[in-house]
Write a protein that holds these residues in place. Sequence first.
Motif, PDB file in Angstrom:
ATOM      1  N   ASP A 131       2.300   1.728  -3.372  1.00 37.34           N
ATOM      2  CA  ASP A 131       1.206   1.878  -4.446  1.00 37.34           C
ATOM      3  C   ASP A 131       1.442   0.525  -5.529  1.00 37.34           C
ATOM      4  N   ARG A 153       6.348  11.778  -0.334  1.00 34.82           N
ATOM      5  CA  ARG A 153       6.018  12.109  -1.629  1.00 34.82           C
ATOM      6  C   ARG A 153       7.147  13.240  -2.059  1.00 34.82           C
ATOM      7  N   LYS A 184       0.945  -1.262  -0.056  1.00 33.86           N
ATOM      8  CA  LYS A 184       0.037   0.023   0.169  1.00 33.86           C
ATOM      9  C   LYS A 184       0.990   1.166  -0.045  1.00 33.86           C
ATOM     10  N   GLU A 185       2.033   1.220   0.739  1.00 33.45           N
ATOM     11  CA  GLU A 185       2.812   2.518   0.961  1.00 33.45           C
ATOM     12  C   GLU A 185       3.358   2.668  -0.463  1.00 33.45           C
ATOM     13  N   GLU A 224       0.876  -3.563  -6.295  1.00 30.65           N
ATOM     14  CA  GLU A 224      -0.504  -4.520  -6.368  1.00 30.65           C
ATOM     15  C   GLU A 224      -0.169  -5.851  -5.667  1.00 30.65           C
ATOM     16  N   PHE A 255      -5.610  -6.199  -3.581  1.00 35.05           N
ATOM     17  CA  PHE A 255      -5.096  -4.976  -3.714  1.00 35.05           C
ATOM     18  C   PHE A 255      -4.716  -4.543  -4.941  1.00 35.05           C
ATOM     19  N   ASP A 256      -5.503  -3.567  -5.771  1.00 36.49           N
ATOM     20  CA  ASP A 256      -5.034  -3.339  -7.124  1.00 36.49           C
ATOM     21  C   ASP A 256      -4.252  -1.931  -7.267  1.00 36.49           C
ATOM     22  N   GLY A 257      -3.856  -1.358  -6.242  1.00 36.37           N
ATOM     23  CA  GLY A 257      -2.880  -0.298  -6.086  1.00 36.37           C
ATOM     24  C   GLY A 257      -3.954   0.932  -5.636  1.00 36.37           C
ATOM     25  N   GLN A 258      -5.259   0.689  -5.495  1.00 33.52           N
ATOM     26  CA  GLN A 258      -6.031   1.895  -5.024  1.00 33.52           C
ATOM     27  C   GLN A 258      -7.158   1.158  -4.050  1.00 33.52           C
ATOM     28  N   LYS A 259      -7.724  -0.065  -4.539  1.00 32.23           N
ATOM     29  CA  LYS A 259      -8.932  -0.653  -3.732  1.00 32.23           C
ATOM     30  C   LYS A 259      -8.425  -1.948  -3.190  1.00 32.23           C
ATOM     31  N   GLU A 260      -9.011  -2.448  -1.984  1.00 31.48           N
ATOM     32  CA  GLU A 260      -8.696  -3.464  -1.326  1.00 31.48           C
ATOM     33  C   GLU A 260     -10.246  -4.395  -1.412  1.00 31.48           C
TER      34      GLU A 260
END
Length: 308
Positions: free
Chosen positions: A247, A304, A244-245, A249, A261-266
């Motif tokens: 971004d 970032r 998740k940190e 998959e 986890f597709d990079g955005q949603k779990e």
Amino acid sequence: MKDIRYILTSGRLLVELPSKMKFDFEFLHAMNEFLEIASVRSIKRVCVTCDADAEYDNMTKAYTYIALKYLLHIKETLWHKKLASIILPSIHAMHGNQFAAVTDLSEIIQNPNLNYYMFTRDSEVSKPVEEMTNLLVEKNITINQKELKEFLSTTIGEIFSNSINHSNQEAFFFMYDIMYENEDFYLCINIIDYGKTIIDNVQAFHQNPQMSGSQCIEWAIQSGNTTRKGSGGYGLPTLIHYIKEVDGELYIFSGDAFYCFDGQKEKITDARGYLSGTSVTFRVKLFNTEKAITYSGDRLGSIRLDNI
């Protein structure tokens, strides 16, 4: 990806793979369904084919090859020469003790071949764990690199360990590749076994066979939860935190359920097929110039770069 086609006649199953397959969530999900359909007791022979000009990336070829080798142990399984001509020239089976250091990234990227590795209980897994950790840390912007390496080494090592100790199998499989997509490089890793599922282990641990597959996956990814004595229960939870940190998959298939986890949603839910074992796949961008990954005081985080 187009659907896999099935034709069943008199105990014989003809399986036609799509002309294009990409190593992603949809492919992994479809392969689970394929194994469940092909494993039905009334089916005596499985014949697998594809178009002569089919296009598959190497991870797809290797995963398909391992799945077909597994199926061969269950029942008669035949490959059409068209499929064999696509897979066999570029995919090579190696024992885990033959794993070599990653010395030249460009060679991996340009190599038309891919090795997959079979690890047995007496195999040394520290080398691939170290090499994958080095790629993730050294090919991205990181702060407190030494501490981050130790964190990732423990996390990835736990996934390897689970494949032996939780599955009750003598062997598991590991593969990786570096993919170039949309002008970015990605490290893709897969670890798979065909043994006891996460669901089997969690249900036995709780002595509750009524727990659903998704409930078992949900329990297994909580920090500190483990069915194995001597394990801290931090493998999957810390891997999820890391993915998740950065971004990335992450796809975990086991039994009749999956985590995604597709990079955005779990998402945790029932799968449309059944995997007799556990498959863990994760993909992380290399040379990421958008953020730096930090690890300090037992805490993983990210910064970032446009905020500095």
